[in-house]
Design an enzyme around this catalytic site. Structure first.
Site, short mmCIF file in Angstrom:
data_model
loop_
_atom_site.label_atom_id
_atom_site.label_comp_id
_atom_site.label_asym_id
_atom_site.label_seq_id
_atom_site.Cartn_x
_atom_site.Cartn_y
_atom_site.Cartn_z
N GLN A 1 8.93 -6.85 14.50
CA GLN A 1 9.71 -6.55 14.92
C GLN A 1 10.76 -5.03 14.50
O GLN A 1 10.38 -4.05 15.27
CB GLN A 1 11.22 -7.60 14.40
CG GLN A 1 10.71 -9.06 15.28
CD GLN A 1 11.19 -9.00 16.70
OE1 GLN A 1 11.67 -8.61 17.75
NE2 GLN A 1 9.73 -10.15 16.72
N ASP B 1 -8.34 -15.74 -16.99
CA ASP B 1 -7.59 -15.83 -15.39
C ASP B 1 -6.26 -15.24 -15.55
O ASP B 1 -5.48 -15.52 -14.37
CB ASP B 1 -7.65 -17.48 -16.18
CG ASP B 1 -8.75 -18.07 -15.83
OD1 ASP B 1 -10.44 -17.41 -15.26
OD2 ASP B 1 -9.11 -19.16 -15.92
N HIS C 1 9.56 0.39 -13.19
CA HIS C 1 9.01 0.47 -12.45
C HIS C 1 7.73 0.37 -12.02
O HIS C 1 7.38 0.14 -11.38
CB HIS C 1 9.30 2.50 -12.87
CG HIS C 1 8.49 3.09 -11.81
ND1 HIS C 1 7.14 3.25 -11.15
CD2 HIS C 1 9.92 3.66 -10.80
CE1 HIS C 1 7.00 4.47 -10.53
NE2 HIS C 1 9.08 4.58 -10.41
N SER D 1 6.64 6.62 -4.77
CA SER D 1 6.07 6.14 -5.50
C SER D 1 5.99 4.53 -5.40
O SER D 1 5.04 3.70 -5.78
CB SER D 1 7.61 5.20 -7.49
OG SER D 1 7.73 6.81 -7.74
N ASN E 1 1.21 -18.03 -3.16
CA ASN E 1 1.16 -18.90 -3.80
C ASN E 1 2.40 -19.88 -3.74
O ASN E 1 3.37 -20.94 -4.47
CB ASN E 1 1.37 -18.29 -5.36
CG ASN E 1 2.69 -17.83 -5.71
OD1 ASN E 1 2.29 -16.76 -4.81
ND2 ASN E 1 1.71 -17.60 -7.08
N ASP F 1 2.23 3.22 -15.74
CA ASP F 1 3.24 3.53 -14.93
C ASP F 1 4.25 3.55 -16.56
O ASP F 1 3.42 3.95 -17.62
CB ASP F 1 3.64 2.84 -14.54
CG ASP F 1 4.27 3.15 -13.22
OD1 ASP F 1 6.21 2.99 -13.90
OD2 ASP F 1 4.82 3.29 -11.84
N ILE G 1 5.49 -18.35 -3.88
CA ILE G 1 6.62 -17.62 -4.60
C ILE G 1 6.78 -16.62 -4.45
O ILE G 1 5.47 -16.12 -3.94
CB ILE G 1 6.91 -18.76 -5.81
CG1 ILE G 1 5.57 -17.93 -6.31
CG2 ILE G 1 6.85 -20.15 -6.30
CD1 ILE G 1 5.82 -18.35 -8.03
N VAL H 1 6.34 -12.73 -3.72
CA VAL H 1 5.70 -12.30 -3.03
C VAL H 1 4.38 -11.59 -2.90
O VAL H 1 4.07 -12.47 -4.02
CB VAL H 1 6.48 -10.53 -2.68
CG1 VAL H 1 7.67 -10.20 -2.82
CG2 VAL H 1 5.83 -9.85 -3.94
N TYR I 1 -3.89 18.33 -7.93
CA TYR I 1 -4.95 18.81 -8.06
C TYR I 1 -6.44 18.39 -7.13
O TYR I 1 -6.50 17.68 -7.05
CB TYR I 1 -5.41 18.46 -9.70
CG TYR I 1 -4.57 18.10 -10.95
CD1 TYR I 1 -4.44 19.82 -11.49
CD2 TYR I 1 -3.43 17.47 -12.09
CE1 TYR I 1 -3.18 19.94 -12.42
CE2 TYR I 1 -3.14 17.46 -12.06
CZ TYR I 1 -2.33 19.22 -13.23
OH TYR I 1 -1.98 19.49 -14.14
N ALA J 1 -0.88 15.10 -8.44
CA ALA J 1 -1.60 14.50 -6.69
C ALA J 1 -2.24 16.11 -6.35
O ALA J 1 -3.30 15.76 -5.31
CB ALA J 1 -0.31 14.25 -5.54
#
Length: 777
Positions: free
Chosen positions: A151, A198, A224, A399, A238, A179, A240, A242, A343, A341
């Site tokens: 959409q 696990d 971050h 990011s 699962n 990070d 829940i 995302v 190099y 980025a």
């Protein structure tokens, strides 16, 4: 290997850590007891210095500490590496150190003085980078428009559901997130499980507070590193939170497909700042298996405008260990360099950000070495966050774009863990969406978008039939161009034979090997460099590491280039070709395409009087649904095709003249034709014209590239074969006591009739008419 990481870039900054200098020394500048021993730091570096110029400078400064950047490798590991190709890469790390002085020291001025000393490879400030802004907000998978949306953001998503048809991630793929750490208490990232069987976050290292777990305590942006990690590996399906791009899949409450395993390398402080030293150490240690990580992919969602040799050195090591580094391009709407980025173009995959339409996000940096873009519009991206910050939130800019690319790289690596890092990058760039409404791409590239918008679904499709990936090598090329003699500095950091200043002549070496026949001539090509090719780059950029680039490609060939050098000492002594001569260069390259759809006809190509033939049309590389077959025939003597009326895959008929058959097959709307020449025999071809009493046979008849004559009884058979104009093509004797079969290679013979005469030891003869047919199309 490929490492996946930070999802936002660091803002441009020229600030550095007060009182710290990163320095790399040549062998011999310090005693080997310190440089290669277990001792990691000293407060009295002058006791170990073996260079008078360096000692004189240190005498004038207040030296608080000299510390090796990398943690010492265990002695057992070092001993086990003595004969491996990567020993040089590992030992080089011992020569990178950090010099600590009082905070008020003029660090840039000190670096200038140090860099003038022979034996100091480089000295530089410990620059500080920053994380870019993002703002938290609650979210769920149905709101992850960056992954799929028909959409509002129909043109800006990466089509992840199509990728999941092929792969959801595998736990043997290791992704490092460099990070602010990862909050493993988030229910989508382990629910408190860390470094146990696990667990999703199976390990890592805290470079801010060594000895502590790399938990995420960054508060400015709500976590971050946790946000980047969720895009890559949050548990999928699962019920829940995302879905991570490579987060596996929960099938039932007790059955699941685990996703990729994440490693948290905490290099950003709670305010988002990252030093070059921490970044470089984490890049190198995360990629080296001997530290216990061996990550395939590193994700770095940050950067800085300042160039750093120590970070570039670490990236070189990571490439030597097969790691793919994915780094953000930055958020300043500029073409200025943004590191890491920017190099060496084949060492780092540089990621820009796109908006909801699939165009470049207004703030995203571009140009330079940009490779690809991915969703960075904040309203599109929803992911995990620190539990204290609500558990889930928005994420934006480069990011956020970077872990999208790292996540798809992890899916590709899960599909084939043996792929070279350049292949993983090449597949994503080949499959990217290039929307002509936004940009005009030249050779599949645009300076604002790189190769285009990340397309997860297409990338995984291209790893399955009818697409095929061919890894090829080619030895030897020709000199395309050469320079005059000039002076050049070589660094042997990568294990190369040259170190220092030399006189050189640089030669560009090219080769244009042919390619397979690809459907619609659509195929992609790229070089496999470090660890695969032997030529070097056109400067010191690759530290004498392998390099192959694709200059151009056509339907028939791909044009490859690398460089070799003729080398003299500065006083004129000729040292030879490096790394090898043009004729011995190894080009490593990969081709990705859909093999050309074609049709062959199986069945007899020779029929006798009244003999019925049965033929079948066989589509090759269709990769889809066959919608129709249609058979036609024509005598050799005419140009008119007559319709047989047969629309099945098979056809049966008798013939009375030499006839050409054709079958048209339609697959996915593409029509291809198969052909077969069928010869009619009136009784003179299939049978001997003068039967003999001895049993010698010729087969097959008709033949293509090989013919066998077999004598059943003992004795000697004389064989003569001549063509239809009387020229002898074979004349020899065969002793059937020792060899009962005589095989002739006939690929150089023209199609047509040949005549065989065989005479045995008793003078009896046998004659046979044979026919060579054309090779199958």
């Amino acid at each position: 290997f490929v490492l996946v990481g930070l999802s936002t870039s660091f803002s441009q900054s020229s600030s550095h850590v007060p009182g710290e200098v990163i320095i790399r020394l040549d062998i011999g500048m310090m005693d080997s007891t310190f440089m290669f021993g277990d001792l990691r730091y000293t407060t009295k570096p002058r006791e170990h210095i073996q260079n008078t110029s360096l000692d004189s400078l240190f005498q004038k400064e207040t030296i608080l500490e000299l510390r090796k950047v990398m943690r010492p490798l265990p002695e057992a590991v070092q001993n086990s590496l003595r004969d491996t190709k990567n020993i040089k890469a590992l030992l080089d790390l011992n020569s990178i150190m950090v010099l600590r002085l009082p905070d008020e020291t003029d660090i840039p001025a000190l670096c200038k003085r140090l860099n003038k000393i022979k034996g100091v490879v480089y000295a530089e400030p410990n620059w500080i980078a920053k994380l870019d802004n993002t703002f938290p907000n609650d979210t769920y998978f149905s709101q992850q428009s960056s992954l799929y949306d028909t959409q509002t953001y129909a043109d800006g998503h990466i089509n992840a559901p199509r990728a999941w048809d092929f792969m959801v991630g595998k736990p043997d793929v290791r992704v490092g997130v460099l990070d602010s750490g990862i909050d493993y208490d988030n229910p989508d990232l382990g629910n408190g499980a860390y470094a146990v069987p696990d667990a999703i976050i199976v390990g890592g290292y805290n470079y801010i507070n060594p000895g502590s777990n790399p938990d995420d305590d960054e508060i400015t942006f709500g976590g971050h590193g946790t946000k980047a990690a969720g895009i890559i590996g949050a548990v999928r399906n699962n019920g829940i939170g995302v879905a991570g791009i490579a987060g596996g899949s929960v099938l039932t409450p007790v059955k699941k497909k685990p996703g990729v395993r994440l490693y948290a390398f905490k290099i950003a402080a709670s305010n988002g700042s990252i030093t070059d030293l921490n970044m470089a150490t984490a890049i190198a240690e995360a990629s080296i298996p001997y530290y216990g990580y061996g990550c395939h992919i590193l994700n770095i969602s940050g950067g800085i405008s300042s160039y750093s040799e120590v970070v570039r050195d670490a990236i070189r090591v990571a490439n030597q260990f097969g790691t793919l580094i994915v780094a953000s391009k930055g958020n300043d709407n500029t073409t200025s360099p943004h590191y890491p980025a920017d190099y060496d173009k084949e060492w780092v995959m540089a990621v820009g950000a796109s908006d909801g339409t699939g165009a470049r996000l207004f703030s995203s940096n571009y140009g330079g070495g940009i490779d690809i873009v991915a969703p960075g519009w904040e309203d599109m991206v929803y992911t995990t966050a620190r539990v204290e910050a609500g558990g889930y939130g928005h994420f934006g800019q480069t990011s956020a774009a970077t872990p999208h690319v790292a996540g798809v790289a992890a899916l590709i690596k899960s599909k084939n863990i043996l792929l070279h890092q350049n292949d993983v990058e090449g597949i994503m760039k080949a499959s990217a969406k290039r929307n002509p409404q936004h940009y005009y791409y030249v050779n599949e590239y645009h300076q604002e978008m790189g190769s285009g918008l990340l397309n997860a679904g297409k990338a995984l499709e291209m790893m399955n039939a009818p697409w095929s990936l061919a890894q090829r090598t080619w030895t030897g090329g020709s000199i395309y161009s050469s320079t005059g003699q000039y002076y050049m500095t070589f660094l042997n950091n990568g294990g190369g034979p040259l170190h220092g200043i030399y006189q050189v002549v640089k030669h560009a070496v090219r080769i244009a090997p042919g390619t397979p026949l690809y459907q619609n001539n659509e195929f992609y090509a790229w070089g496999r460099s470090v660890g695969a090719s032997t030529g070097w780059s056109d400067a010191t950029t690759n530290y004498q590491l392998g390099f192959t680039e694709v200059i151009s490609k056509s339907a028939q060939s791909v044009n490859l280039q690398t460089y070799v050098y003729q080398v003299w000492t500065t006083w004129g002594t000729y040292l030879g070709w490096y790394p090898t001569t043009p004729s011995n260069v190894v080009f490593a390259y990969s081709l990705l395409g859909r093999t050309e759809f074609n049709v062959i006809i199986n069945g007899p190509d020779l029929l006798g009087q009244g003999q019925q033939g049965n033929w079948t049309a066989v589509p090759i590389n269709c990769g889809g649904t066959i919608t129709s077959y249609h058979w036609y025939k024509r005598p050799f003597t005419t140009s008119y095709w007559s319709d047989t009326g047969n629309t099945s895959s098979s056809y049966s008929s008798t013939i009375s003249v030499n006839t050409n058959l054709r079958c048209d097959v339609v697959c996915n709307g593409v029509t291809k034709s198969g052909y077969l020449n069928v010869h009619y025999d009136n009784g003179q071809l299939l049978y001997s014209t003068a039967p003999a009493t001895f049993e010698a046979v010729v087969y097959p008849n008709p033949f293509t590239n090989e013919l066998t004559i077999s004598g059943v009884e003992s004795g000697t058979i004389g064989i003569t074969i001549h063509d239809n104009v009387g020229k002898i093509v074979v004349e020899k004797q065969v002793d059937v006591d020792t060899q009962t079969n005589e095989v002739f290679k006939t690929d150089g013979w023209k199609p047509g009739f040949y005549f065989v005469k065989m005479i045995n030891a008793n003078g009896q003869s046998k004659r046979l008419k044979i026919y060579k047919k054309e090779n199958e199309k």
